[in-house]
Design a protein around this motif. Structure first.
Motif, PDB file in Angstrom:
ATOM      1  N   VAL B  30     -22.942  -5.694 -11.639  1.00 49.47           N
ATOM      2  CA  VAL B  30     -22.379  -3.820 -11.512  1.00 49.47           C
ATOM      3  C   VAL B  30     -22.947  -4.027 -10.377  1.00 49.47           C
ATOM      4  N   PRO B  31     -22.136  -3.268  -9.429  1.00 51.21           N
ATOM      5  CA  PRO B  31     -21.921  -2.996  -7.665  1.00 51.21           C
ATOM      6  C   PRO B  31     -23.297  -1.924  -7.467  1.00 51.21           C
ATOM      7  N   ARG B  32     -24.074  -1.935  -6.488  1.00 45.44           N
ATOM      8  CA  ARG B  32     -24.871  -0.943  -6.240  1.00 45.44           C
ATOM      9  C   ARG B  32     -25.316   0.044  -5.802  1.00 45.44           C
ATOM     10  N   VAL B  33     -25.388   1.086  -5.760  1.00 47.26           N
ATOM     11  CA  VAL B  33     -25.498   2.534  -4.890  1.00 47.26           C
ATOM     12  C   VAL B  33     -26.566   2.997  -4.341  1.00 47.26           C
ATOM     13  N   VAL B  34     -26.764   2.906  -3.639  1.00 51.22           N
ATOM     14  CA  VAL B  34     -28.170   3.668  -2.940  1.00 51.22           C
ATOM     15  C   VAL B  34     -28.472   5.061  -1.908  1.00 51.22           C
ATOM     16  N   VAL B  35     -28.445   5.878  -2.819  1.00 58.30           N
ATOM     17  CA  VAL B  35     -28.156   7.210  -2.017  1.00 58.30           C
ATOM     18  C   VAL B  35     -29.780   7.576  -1.230  1.00 58.30           C
ATOM     19  N   ALA B  50     -22.420   8.464 -10.459  1.00 53.81           N
ATOM     20  CA  ALA B  50     -23.189   7.572 -12.594  1.00 53.81           C
ATOM     21  C   ALA B  50     -22.280   8.404 -13.158  1.00 53.81           C
ATOM     22  N   LYS B  51     -21.724   9.576 -12.892  1.00 51.45           N
ATOM     23  CA  LYS B  51     -20.920  10.113 -14.332  1.00 51.45           C
ATOM     24  C   LYS B  51     -19.185   9.366 -14.391  1.00 51.45           C
ATOM     25  N   ASP B  52     -19.201   9.364 -13.126  1.00 56.10           N
ATOM     26  CA  ASP B  52     -17.385   8.937 -13.321  1.00 56.10           C
ATOM     27  C   ASP B  52     -16.989   7.821 -13.140  1.00 56.10           C
ATOM     28  N   SER B  53     -18.171   7.039 -12.945  1.00 49.64           N
ATOM     29  CA  SER B  53     -17.975   5.895 -13.696  1.00 49.64           C
ATOM     30  C   SER B  53     -18.493   4.961 -14.750  1.00 49.64           C
ATOM     31  N   GLY B  54     -19.391   6.225 -15.785  1.00 43.72           N
ATOM     32  CA  GLY B  54     -19.668   5.426 -16.722  1.00 43.72           C
ATOM     33  C   GLY B  54     -20.508   4.109 -17.093  1.00 43.72           C
ATOM     34  N   GLY B  55     -21.348   3.828 -16.133  1.00 41.39           N
ATOM     35  CA  GLY B  55     -22.293   3.158 -16.140  1.00 41.39           C
ATOM     36  C   GLY B  55     -21.614   2.165 -14.921  1.00 41.39           C
ATOM     37  N   ALA B  56     -20.637   2.003 -14.992  1.00 44.19           N
ATOM     38  CA  ALA B  56     -19.577   0.808 -14.389  1.00 44.19           C
ATOM     39  C   ALA B  56     -20.798   0.421 -12.484  1.00 44.19           C
ATOM     40  N   VAL B  57     -21.064   1.780 -12.325  1.00 45.04           N
ATOM     41  CA  VAL B  57     -21.901   1.060 -11.049  1.00 45.04           C
ATOM     42  C   VAL B  57     -23.419   2.250 -10.722  1.00 45.04           C
ATOM     43  N   SER B 121     -43.408   2.150   0.447  1.00 41.68           N
ATOM     44  CA  SER B 121     -44.463   1.549  -0.697  1.00 41.68           C
ATOM     45  C   SER B 121     -44.804  -0.388  -0.496  1.00 41.68           C
ATOM     46  N   GLY B 122     -43.367  -0.572  -0.208  1.00 48.57           N
ATOM     47  CA  GLY B 122     -42.769  -1.977   0.805  1.00 48.57           C
ATOM     48  C   GLY B 122     -41.695  -2.228  -0.082  1.00 48.57           C
ATOM     49  N   ASN B 123     -41.714  -1.816  -1.622  1.00 52.86           N
ATOM     50  CA  ASN B 123     -41.087  -2.023  -2.281  1.00 52.86           C
ATOM     51  C   ASN B 123     -39.121  -2.142  -1.615  1.00 52.86           C
ATOM     52  N   THR B 124     -38.521  -3.140  -2.204  1.00 56.81           N
ATOM     53  CA  THR B 124     -36.609  -2.689  -1.377  1.00 56.81           C
ATOM     54  C   THR B 124     -36.045  -2.735  -2.498  1.00 56.81           C
ATOM     55  N   LEU B 125     -34.506  -1.935  -1.802  1.00 56.49           N
ATOM     56  CA  LEU B 125     -33.161  -1.500  -2.472  1.00 56.49           C
ATOM     57  C   LEU B 125     -32.312  -2.052  -2.226  1.00 56.49           C
ATOM     58  N   TYR B 126     -31.932  -2.958  -2.927  1.00 59.50           N
ATOM     59  CA  TYR B 126     -30.228  -3.876  -2.302  1.00 59.50           C
ATOM     60  C   TYR B 126     -29.246  -2.489  -2.949  1.00 59.50           C
ATOM     61  N   TYR B 127     -28.343  -2.562  -1.532  1.00 61.10           N
ATOM     62  CA  TYR B 127     -26.963  -2.181  -2.079  1.00 61.10           C
ATOM     63  C   TYR B 127     -25.645  -2.597  -1.939  1.00 61.10           C
ATOM     64  N   ASP B 128     -24.815  -2.131  -1.834  1.00 60.70           N
ATOM     65  CA  ASP B 128     -23.391  -2.498  -1.831  1.00 60.70           C
ATOM     66  C   ASP B 128     -22.948  -1.472  -1.751  1.00 60.70           C
ATOM     67  N   LYS B 129     -23.064  -0.235  -1.611  1.00 61.15           N
ATOM     68  CA  LYS B 129     -22.710   1.160  -0.859  1.00 61.15           C
ATOM     69  C   LYS B 129     -24.295   2.127  -0.383  1.00 61.15           C
ATOM     70  N   LEU B 130     -23.949   1.991   0.443  1.00 63.83           N
ATOM     71  CA  LEU B 130     -25.604   3.981   0.649  1.00 63.83           C
ATOM     72  C   LEU B 130     -24.461   4.742   1.152  1.00 63.83           C
ATOM     73  N   VAL B 131     -25.193   5.837   0.450  1.00 64.93           N
ATOM     74  CA  VAL B 131     -24.969   7.400   1.200  1.00 64.93           C
ATOM     75  C   VAL B 131     -26.473   7.711   1.720  1.00 64.93           C
ATOM     76  N   VAL B 132     -26.443   8.122   3.111  1.00 62.65           N
ATOM     77  CA  VAL B 132     -27.520   8.430   4.078  1.00 62.65           C
ATOM     78  C   VAL B 132     -27.321   9.789   3.740  1.00 62.65           C
ATOM     79  N   SER B 133     -28.431  10.474   3.581  1.00 64.31           N
ATOM     80  CA  SER B 133     -28.128  12.416   3.390  1.00 64.31           C
ATOM     81  C   SER B 133     -29.782  12.437   3.479  1.00 64.31           C
TER      82      SER B 133
END
Lengths: 112, 421
Positions: B30-35, B50-57, B121-133
């Motif tokens: 499952v590909p990951r997006v971080v916003v 999230a809404k339009d991918s129906g759980g695929a992302v 917190s020091g935690n990390t998040l991996y992304y395939d695509k990142l949204v910076v807003s």
């Protein structure tokens, strides 16, 4: 009264049957539509038109009859209906895009 | 587990735990997006992906605040037309209805080479695509004598939150017949008509509670958005109360003294009893940390909102250099939908449609006297080009102006549902 309504129903059914080759402009535009495209284009509408509940100034459009939807958009596009925002939005939509939006919104649940 | 119950479970887990730790390596297909940023750009992007991918992302939204107060309509609060609570929103809808993982933390750095976001917190998040807003940061030192240390004395109130409540308090408590000084920011900045709507709303408040008060606008610009409409409105509703002084007349603000409440210009030294000072602006710090900025703002591809520096990063809203679109919540919401469509296409193969953008800004001048300006846009080779535009007319009927206000309220309800539900 019921009999009269029944007669009108028969008459309109007959007309639809008899003149089915002659689709209205609205129907022709709806036939050009694509729901997936309508979903993408319709995201622009959701910035203002609430997805649930009715409102006073900006009407709900979920579940709107497709032919009514097309007729309204054509009226905004030709500036017969006022409101600069809607004239701008409709002004750049071609028939296929209007048909796609009409198909998309007509199959959504209308607000309760 | 069914799709709905799985989403509900994910949502409830995010809502109840608040902060979740994530491994820095993607575990499944499952590909990951971080916003990063839960405002009009980020919340909308997270919701639509999230809404339009129906759980695929898999979508994770990183937003420090648990309750988000919109900048748009904060002026309406300042005018006394709404209470502050009415412009606050939470993220439960995004987590419970849409299955977005909402993480209430600060994003502190981005490693674009390894596609990792590091949290406070020091935690990390991996992304395939990142949204910076991330919205804006303020350049406090753009005004000599102004700083974060004096922002409670002279609130900027340009990022919503407690600063806006503070400003409302200072307006309400200003001495009778006192002078309020407004210093708008230089271009480009968030919400071009905002400073002038703010002046209108403060004038409306003064008209009732402090009718001999004066408002002086020391503008660093020679002209401003919807100028003719605002000036006509001020003349009509608040005659003699508001004086706008162009940069060409005062020659620039040389110094601000928050202790003495003084503004030194070539023309004169202005003494204030209360003030609102909005400094120059730049993209939020995380955009700089991600290296997607060129100077103060972040260049984007007009067709997708992808950063020109990194195709895996999308920059939305105020932080982006999205000329010819203004920096507004409406613009950010519109850009988010283009980016969401593009991201889903890249990650799931869904159809990618041509970019189309729009914006409308409503400004309330007085009760039931609301003006609007808007435009539709398409992606050009270099810029987001204007396709068509409109602006309220000087001779609009009072019915039209009142209908505009009702329309703006409905828009507020519409866009906040479009961001958070």
């Amino acid at each position: 009264m019921k009999i009269l309504l029944f007669l009108i129903f028969l008459l309109t059914s007959f007309c639809k049957f008899a003149f089915s080759e002659e689709h209205s402009d609205e129907q022709q535009i709806i036939e050009m539509g694509d729901i997936e495209y309508g979903q993408y284009l319709g995201a622009e509408c959701a910035s203002c038109h609430q997805q649930t509940g009715a409102s006073e100034g900006i009407p709900a459009i979920n579940g709107m009859d497709a032919e009514v939807f097309v007729a309204l958009m054509l009226a905004y596009r030709s500036k017969e209906m006022e409101n600069p925002v809607m004239q701008m939005i409709a002004g750049r939509l071609d028939d296929e895009q209007i048909g796609s939006l009409a198909l998309y919104f007509s199959q959504l649940e209308p607000p309760k | 587990m069914s799709k709905i119950s799985r989403r509900l479970f994910t949502g409830l887990a995010a809502a109840s735990v608040g902060t979740l730790a994530f491994p820095s390596i993607s575990l499944g297909a499952v590909p990951r997006v971080v916003v990063i940023g839960g405002g009009a750009g980020g919340a909308t992007a997270a919701r639509y992906i999230a809404k339009d991918s129906g759980g695929a992302v898999d979508v994770t939204l990183v937003e420090a605040s648990k309750r988000y107060y919109t900048c748009f309509f904060s002026n309406i609060y300042l005018g006394g037309f709404r209470n502050y609570g009415s412009i606050g929103h939470n993220y439960y809808g995004l987590s419970v209805n849409q299955g977005v993982n909402v993480v209430h933390e600060w994003a502190v750095s981005v490693d674009p080479a390894n596609r990792i976001v590091k949290l406070g917190s020091g935690n990390t998040l991996y992304y395939d695509k990142l949204v910076v807003s991330p919205g804006i940061d303020l350049k406090y030192d753009s005004i000599n004598g102004y700083s974060a240390a004096v922002q409670d004395k002279m609130p900027h109130a340009w990022k919503s939150g407690t600063q806006v409540q503070l400003l409302r308090n200072q307006v309400m408590n200003m001495k009778q017949g006192g002078t309020f000084v407004m210093v708008p920011p230089p271009n480009p900045y968030r919400c071009p008509p905002g400073p002038y709507e703010r002046v209108s709303m403060i004038a409306h408040q003064f008209k009732q509670s402090n009718p001999t008060a004066k408002i002086v606008i020391l503008d660093p610009k020679p002209k401003f958005s919807k100028q003719g409409l605002f000036e006509a409105g001020w003349q009509k509703h608040y005659p003699g109360m508001i004086e706008w002084i162009s940069s060409e007349d005062h020659g620039g603000i040389k110094n601000v003294n928050a202790t003495k409440m003084e503004f030194v210009t070539d023309l004169d030294t202005f003494k204030a009893d209360a003030a609102c000072v909005v400094p120059a602006q730049k993209a939020g710090a995380i955009a700089m940390a991600a290296g997607v900025n060129d100077g103060d703002w972040c260049p984007i591809q007009p067709a997708s909102m992808q950063s020109k520096a990194d195709e895996n990063i999308y920059v939305l809203g105020d932080a982006s250099m999205a000329k010819s679109m203004p920096k507004s919540g409406f613009s950010a919401n519109s850009q988010a939908k283009v980016a969401a469509n593009h991201i889903r296409g890249a990650l799931t193969g869904s159809k990618v449609f041509d970019a189309r953008y729009s914006n409308t800004c409503w400004s309330l001048i007085a009760p039931d006297d609301d003006v609007k300006v808007g435009a539709s846009y398409v992606a050009g080779a270099e810029l987001i080009d204007v396709e068509s535009k409109f602006i309220s007319q000087a001779d609009d009927s009072s019915e039209t102006r009142a209908a505009n206000y009702q329309e703006s309220i409905d828009w507020y309800n519409g866009i906040t549902a479009d961001m958070f539900s």
